[in-house]
Design an enzyme around this catalytic site. Sequence first.
Site, PDB file in Angstrom:
ATOM      1  N   HIS A   1     -13.013   1.008  -4.704  1.00 57.29           N
ATOM      2  CA  HIS A   1     -12.771   0.016  -4.510  1.00 57.29           C
ATOM      3  C   HIS A   1     -12.031  -0.327  -5.207  1.00 57.29           C
ATOM      4  CE1 HIS A   1     -12.866  -4.430  -4.591  1.00 57.29           C
ATOM      5  NE2 HIS A   1     -12.467  -3.898  -4.044  1.00 57.29           N
TER       6      HIS A   1
ATOM      7  N   ASN B   1     -15.676  -8.069  -7.400  1.00 55.00           N
ATOM      8  CA  ASN B   1     -16.476  -9.343  -6.456  1.00 55.00           C
ATOM      9  C   ASN B   1     -17.076  -9.933  -6.073  1.00 55.00           C
ATOM     10  OD1 ASN B   1     -12.967  -8.719  -5.398  1.00 55.00           O
ATOM     11  ND2 ASN B   1     -13.290  -7.467  -3.741  1.00 55.00           N
TER      12      ASN B   1
ATOM     13  N   GLU C   1     -13.624   0.925  -8.598  1.00 58.02           N
ATOM     14  CA  GLU C   1     -14.889   1.018  -8.919  1.00 58.02           C
ATOM     15  C   GLU C   1     -14.951   2.358  -7.680  1.00 58.02           C
ATOM     16  OE1 GLU C   1     -15.338  -3.925  -9.131  1.00 58.02           O
ATOM     17  OE2 GLU C   1     -14.741  -3.258  -7.542  1.00 58.02           O
TER      18      GLU C   1
ATOM     19  N   SER D   1     -13.394  -4.498   0.190  1.00 58.46           N
ATOM     20  CA  SER D   1     -13.831  -4.987  -0.509  1.00 58.46           C
ATOM     21  C   SER D   1     -15.207  -5.552  -0.838  1.00 58.46           C
ATOM     22  CB  SER D   1     -12.703  -6.462   0.149  1.00 58.46           C
ATOM     23  OG  SER D   1     -11.095  -6.330  -0.631  1.00 58.46           O
TER      24      SER D   1
HETATM   25  C1  LIG Z   1      -9.912 -13.972  -5.492  1.00 58.18           C
HETATM   26  C2  LIG Z   1     -11.182 -13.846  -4.624  1.00 58.18           C
HETATM   27  C3  LIG Z   1     -10.401 -13.138  -3.372  1.00 58.18           C
HETATM   28  C4  LIG Z   1     -11.319 -11.507  -3.297  1.00 58.18           C
HETATM   29  C5  LIG Z   1     -10.539 -10.574  -2.242  1.00 58.18           C
HETATM   30  C6  LIG Z   1     -10.660  -9.360  -2.365  1.00 58.18           C
HETATM   31  C7  LIG Z   1     -10.065  -8.520  -3.422  1.00 58.18           C
HETATM   32  C8  LIG Z   1     -10.202  -7.430  -3.448  1.00 58.18           C
HETATM   33  O1  LIG Z   1     -10.944  -6.699  -3.262  1.00 58.18           O
HETATM   34  C9  LIG Z   1      -9.504  -6.916  -5.857  1.00 58.18           C
HETATM   35  C10 LIG Z   1      -8.891  -7.268  -6.165  1.00 58.18           C
HETATM   36  O2  LIG Z   1      -7.849  -6.303  -6.039  1.00 58.18           O
HETATM   37  S1  LIG Z   1      -8.752  -8.907  -7.038  1.00 58.18           S
HETATM   38  C11 LIG Z   1      -7.249  -8.828  -7.759  1.00 58.18           C
HETATM   39  C12 LIG Z   1      -6.924  -8.241  -8.731  1.00 58.18           C
HETATM   40  N1  LIG Z   1      -6.004  -7.877  -7.981  1.00 58.18           N
HETATM   41  C13 LIG Z   1      -5.644  -8.763 -10.284  1.00 58.18           C
HETATM   42  O3  LIG Z   1      -5.921  -9.776 -10.515  1.00 58.18           O
HETATM   43  C14 LIG Z   1      -4.345  -9.453 -10.841  1.00 58.18           C
HETATM   44  C15 LIG Z   1      -3.875 -10.387 -11.230  1.00 58.18           C
HETATM   45  N2  LIG Z   1      -2.367 -10.496 -11.924  1.00 58.18           N
HETATM   46  C16 LIG Z   1      -2.006  -9.923 -12.325  1.00 58.18           C
HETATM   47  O4  LIG Z   1      -2.241  -9.206 -12.900  1.00 58.18           O
HETATM   48  C17 LIG Z   1      -0.395 -10.133 -13.055  1.00 58.18           C
HETATM   49  O5  LIG Z   1      -0.233 -11.144 -12.655  1.00 58.18           O
HETATM   50  C18 LIG Z   1       0.467  -9.048 -12.109  1.00 58.18           C
HETATM   51  C19 LIG Z   1       0.511  -7.810 -13.243  1.00 58.18           C
HETATM   52  C20 LIG Z   1      -0.296  -9.006 -10.494  1.00 58.18           C
HETATM   53  C21 LIG Z   1       1.875  -9.342 -12.257  1.00 58.18           C
HETATM   54  O6  LIG Z   1       2.620  -9.486 -13.405  1.00 58.18           O
HETATM   55  P1  LIG Z   1       3.108 -10.417 -14.177  1.00 58.18           P
HETATM   56  O7  LIG Z   1       3.333 -10.270 -15.593  1.00 58.18           O
HETATM   57  O8  LIG Z   1       2.436 -11.719 -14.054  1.00 58.18           O
HETATM   58  O9  LIG Z   1       4.688 -10.079 -13.418  1.00 58.18           O
HETATM   59  P2  LIG Z   1       5.691  -9.292 -13.432  1.00 58.18           P
HETATM   60  O10 LIG Z   1       6.673  -9.564 -14.517  1.00 58.18           O
HETATM   61  O11 LIG Z   1       6.243  -8.975 -12.211  1.00 58.18           O
HETATM   62  O12 LIG Z   1       4.895  -7.613 -13.405  1.00 58.18           O
HETATM   63  C22 LIG Z   1       4.528  -7.334 -14.712  1.00 58.18           C
HETATM   64  C23 LIG Z   1       4.300  -5.686 -14.562  1.00 58.18           C
HETATM   65  O13 LIG Z   1       4.054  -4.767 -13.581  1.00 58.18           O
HETATM   66  C24 LIG Z   1       5.035  -4.527 -13.157  1.00 58.18           C
HETATM   67  N3  LIG Z   1       4.054  -3.927 -11.774  1.00 58.18           N
HETATM   68  C25 LIG Z   1       3.963  -5.950 -10.459  1.00 58.18           C
HETATM   69  N4  LIG Z   1       3.488  -5.462  -9.488  1.00 58.18           N
HETATM   70  C26 LIG Z   1       4.023  -4.003  -9.382  1.00 58.18           C
HETATM   71  C27 LIG Z   1       3.395  -2.797  -8.396  1.00 58.18           C
HETATM   72  N5  LIG Z   1       3.207  -3.381  -7.145  1.00 58.18           N
HETATM   73  N6  LIG Z   1       4.206  -1.526  -9.058  1.00 58.18           N
HETATM   74  C28 LIG Z   1       4.327  -1.097  -9.659  1.00 58.18           C
HETATM   75  N7  LIG Z   1       4.671  -2.248 -10.722  1.00 58.18           N
HETATM   76  C29 LIG Z   1       4.250  -3.594 -11.092  1.00 58.18           C
HETATM   77  C30 LIG Z   1       6.139  -5.301 -12.924  1.00 58.18           C
HETATM   78  O14 LIG Z   1       7.301  -4.536 -12.845  1.00 58.18           O
HETATM   79  C31 LIG Z   1       6.012  -5.867 -14.918  1.00 58.18           C
HETATM   80  O15 LIG Z   1       6.327  -4.556 -15.447  1.00 58.18           O
HETATM   81  P3  LIG Z   1       6.854  -4.541 -16.906  1.00 58.18           P
HETATM   82  O16 LIG Z   1       7.024  -3.601 -17.472  1.00 58.18           O
HETATM   83  O17 LIG Z   1       6.542  -5.832 -17.244  1.00 58.18           O
HETATM   84  O18 LIG Z   1       8.450  -4.751 -16.997  1.00 58.18           O
HETATM   85  N1  LIG Z   2      -5.856  -7.416  -0.185  1.00 59.20           N
HETATM   86  C1  LIG Z   2      -6.673  -7.331  -1.448  1.00 59.20           C
HETATM   87  O1  LIG Z   2      -6.751  -7.755  -2.958  1.00 59.20           O
HETATM   88  C2  LIG Z   2      -7.842  -5.793  -1.625  1.00 59.20           C
HETATM   89  C3  LIG Z   2      -7.683  -5.293  -2.780  1.00 59.20           C
HETATM   90  C4  LIG Z   2      -9.105  -4.373  -2.413  1.00 59.20           C
HETATM   91  C5  LIG Z   2      -9.598  -3.732  -1.416  1.00 59.20           C
HETATM   92  N2  LIG Z   2      -9.039  -3.925   0.181  1.00 59.20           N
HETATM   93  C6  LIG Z   2      -9.329  -4.097   1.713  1.00 59.20           C
HETATM   94  O2  LIG Z   2      -8.420  -3.217   1.844  1.00 59.20           O
HETATM   95  C7  LIG Z   2      -8.642  -3.149   2.691  1.00 59.20           C
HETATM   96  C8  LIG Z   2      -6.899  -3.030   3.334  1.00 59.20           C
HETATM   97  O3  LIG Z   2      -6.506  -4.686   2.859  1.00 59.20           O
HETATM   98  P1  LIG Z   2      -5.072  -4.796   2.898  1.00 59.20           P
HETATM   99  O4  LIG Z   2      -4.967  -6.562   1.826  1.00 59.20           O
HETATM  100  O5  LIG Z   2      -4.159  -3.934   2.562  1.00 59.20           O
HETATM  101  O6  LIG Z   2      -4.646  -5.609   3.690  1.00 59.20           O
HETATM  102  P2  LIG Z   2      -3.216  -5.662   5.481  1.00 59.20           P
HETATM  103  O7  LIG Z   2      -3.622  -6.266   6.186  1.00 59.20           O
HETATM  104  O8  LIG Z   2      -2.296  -5.536   3.958  1.00 59.20           O
HETATM  105  O9  LIG Z   2      -3.300  -3.976   5.406  1.00 59.20           O
HETATM  106  C9  LIG Z   2      -4.095  -3.954   6.366  1.00 59.20           C
HETATM  107  C10 LIG Z   2      -3.767  -2.357   7.369  1.00 59.20           C
HETATM  108  O10 LIG Z   2      -3.989  -1.653   8.329  1.00 59.20           O
HETATM  109  C11 LIG Z   2      -3.464  -1.309   9.672  1.00 59.20           C
HETATM  110  N3  LIG Z   2      -4.473  -0.922  10.294  1.00 59.20           N
HETATM  111  C12 LIG Z   2      -5.473  -2.659  10.971  1.00 59.20           C
HETATM  112  N4  LIG Z   2      -5.996  -1.948  12.202  1.00 59.20           N
HETATM  113  C13 LIG Z   2      -6.058   0.222  11.826  1.00 59.20           C
HETATM  114  C14 LIG Z   2      -6.326   0.743  12.478  1.00 59.20           C
HETATM  115  N5  LIG Z   2      -7.592   1.268  12.945  1.00 59.20           N
HETATM  116  N6  LIG Z   2      -5.734   1.971  12.127  1.00 59.20           N
HETATM  117  C15 LIG Z   2      -4.433   2.321  11.466  1.00 59.20           C
HETATM  118  N7  LIG Z   2      -3.843   1.382  10.251  1.00 59.20           N
HETATM  119  C16 LIG Z   2      -4.958  -0.149  10.629  1.00 59.20           C
HETATM  120  C17 LIG Z   2      -2.897  -3.143  10.085  1.00 59.20           C
HETATM  121  O11 LIG Z   2      -1.816  -2.854  10.883  1.00 59.20           O
HETATM  122  C18 LIG Z   2      -2.439  -3.355   8.649  1.00 59.20           C
HETATM  123  O12 LIG Z   2      -1.139  -2.812   8.137  1.00 59.20           O
HETATM  124  C19 LIG Z   2      -9.664  -3.700   3.558  1.00 59.20           C
HETATM  125  O13 LIG Z   2     -10.718  -2.789   3.677  1.00 59.20           O
HETATM  126  C20 LIG Z   2      -9.371  -5.196   2.263  1.00 59.20           C
HETATM  127  O14 LIG Z   2     -10.578  -5.858   2.088  1.00 59.20           O
HETATM  128  C21 LIG Z   2      -7.436  -5.674  -0.243  1.00 59.20           C
END
Ligand SMILES: CCCCCCC[C@H](O)CC(=O)SCCNC(=O)CCNC(=O)[C@H](O)C(C)(C)COP(=O)([O-])OP(=O)([O-])OC[C@H]1O[C@@H](n2cnc3c(N)ncnc32)[C@H](O)[C@@H]1OP(=O)([O-])[O-]
Ligand SMILES: NC(=O)c1ccc[n+]([C@@H]2O[C@H](COP(=O)([O-])OP(=O)(O)OC[C@H]3O[C@@H](n4cnc5c(N)ncnc54)[C@H](O)[C@@H]3O)[C@@H](O)[C@H]2O)c1
Length: 310
Positions: A164, A214, A176, A143
């Site tokens: 990503h 991010n 990405e 991330s």
């Molecule tokens: C924050 C800062 C920190 C950053 C950390 C880093 C993070 C990382 O690197 C980057 C990221 O990921 S950033 C994060 C980026 N992420 C965001 O920004 C997420 C923002 N959130 C969203 O986009 C929506 O709230 C969701 C899509 C999560 C849920 O949608 P909702 O409307 O609230 O609820 P719903 O009605 O339950 O679900 C809708 C539809 O999706 C379907 N479905 C769900 N999960 C499923 C799965 N695993 N499989 C298959 N399908 C799945 C479900 O069946 C439904 O289908 P239908 O056809 O409508 O029946």
């Molecule tokens: N959480 C998010 O929304 C998100 C989104 C994009 C990218 N990421 C990135 O993806 C990576 C995983 O994040 P996550 O949220 O899936 O974490 P998570 O904690 O859900 O899963 C990580 C898994 O890796 C396993 N693990 C740790 N060390 C290991 C090793 N040496 N060999 C094999 N398995 C090992 C752990 O047992 C755990 O099950 C991180 O680098 C995170 O920054 C996370």
Amino acid sequence: MIQFGVIVRNFSSSSAVQSAIKNVTVIGGGLMGSGIAQVSAQAGQNVILVDVNSDVLTKSQKSISNNLGRVAKKIYKDKPQEGEKFVTESMSRIKTSTDPVSAIKSADLVVEAIVENIDVKHELFKKLDEAAPSHTILASNTSSLSIDEIASVVKRKDKFGGLHFFNPVPVMRLLEVVKGAETSDATYEAMMAWGKSVGKTCITCKDTPGFVVNRLLVPYMAEAVRLFERGDASARDIDIAMKLGAGYPMGPLELGDYVGLDTTKFILDGWHKKYPEEALFKPIPLLNKLVSEGKFGVKTGEGFYKYEKK
Ligand SMILES: CCCCCCC[C@H](O)CC(=O)SCCNC(=O)CCNC(=O)[C@H](O)C(C)(C)COP(=O)([O-])OP(=O)([O-])OC[C@H]1O[C@@H](n2cnc3c(N)ncnc32)[C@H](O)[C@@H]1OP(=O)([O-])[O-]
Ligand SMILES: NC(=O)c1ccc[n+]([C@@H]2O[C@H](COP(=O)([O-])OP(=O)(O)OC[C@H]3O[C@@H](n4cnc5c(N)ncnc54)[C@H](O)[C@@H]3O)[C@@H](O)[C@H]2O)c1
């Protein structure tokens, strides 16, 4: 809904993008790794999902099967038997392992999705680089860490890049694709083609902190925590405000719980260490407190909100 519709079209279209990559090993069976394994298997690729913890693998297989069921319901609305076949066939392409070295013997691509910690990633990639066939591309789903810094321990720097994904992987349409300083054009092209083959829209980004999404999302989320910490508004109201006032599908605190507060803290701490003068990356006492109490969000049952444990 709209996002999901696009995924359905990708998988039912006869013009689905082909990729030379047929065997994918995903390392880390948590939130992201299980989603990456799912979309690869859905696209017809053979997958080995690896985790150090076999209980995680059992849990991942269950959640992949459930999520494939959701996909099947959409694609095969009026054909439940074909839906069942889709789930069974996709699941049959996913094997699991706790041994990364044996799991990469036939891999065309390895996608690493383990804990966001540079030392742990280095240790893993050193092993993978030594054991993988010479054609294998190694990629990280990090991330926030630098792709070049992760790649510094491997010899095949030309065959290393960033892939990503976004959470939840089966639903979020973006990938990405990160080209490091030494990533070859052939590797970059192969990663782009593979991303399309698993149904994603790919954008390209340089190896810059947080890539595109991010770099914008983390400071936004951090500011929301600070707002809540100061008592300027309740968590619920901050989230409602950003959903109804800015059109986000989730508010920033809900999103923090959803992606994992531990992951979010890792990111902020890492960037603060690298850029100590940047106010946006300064540590947040409330976030640190929640993480120290094991309140990582949805995955532990509590973060800013409480959740039913699955
Ligand atoms: C924050 C800062 C920190 C950053 C950390 C880093 C993070 C990382 O690197 C980057 C990221 O990921 S950033 C994060 C980026 N992420 C965001 O920004 C997420 C923002 N959130 C969203 O986009 C929506 O709230 C969701 C899509 C999560 C849920 O949608 P909702 O409307 O609230 O609820 P719903 O009605 O339950 O679900 C809708 C539809 O999706 C379907 N479905 C769900 N999960 C499923 C799965 N695993 N499989 C298959 N399908 C799945 C479900 O069946 C439904 O289908 P239908 O056809 O409508 O029946
Ligand atoms: N959480 C998010 O929304 C998100 C989104 C994009 C990218 N990421 C990135 O993806 C990576 C995983 O994040 P996550 O949220 O899936 O974490 P998570 O904690 O859900 O899963 C990580 C898994 O890796 C396993 N693990 C740790 N060390 C290991 C090793 N040496 N060999 C094999 N398995 C090992 C752990 O047992 C755990 O099950 C991180 O680098 C995170 O920054 C996370």
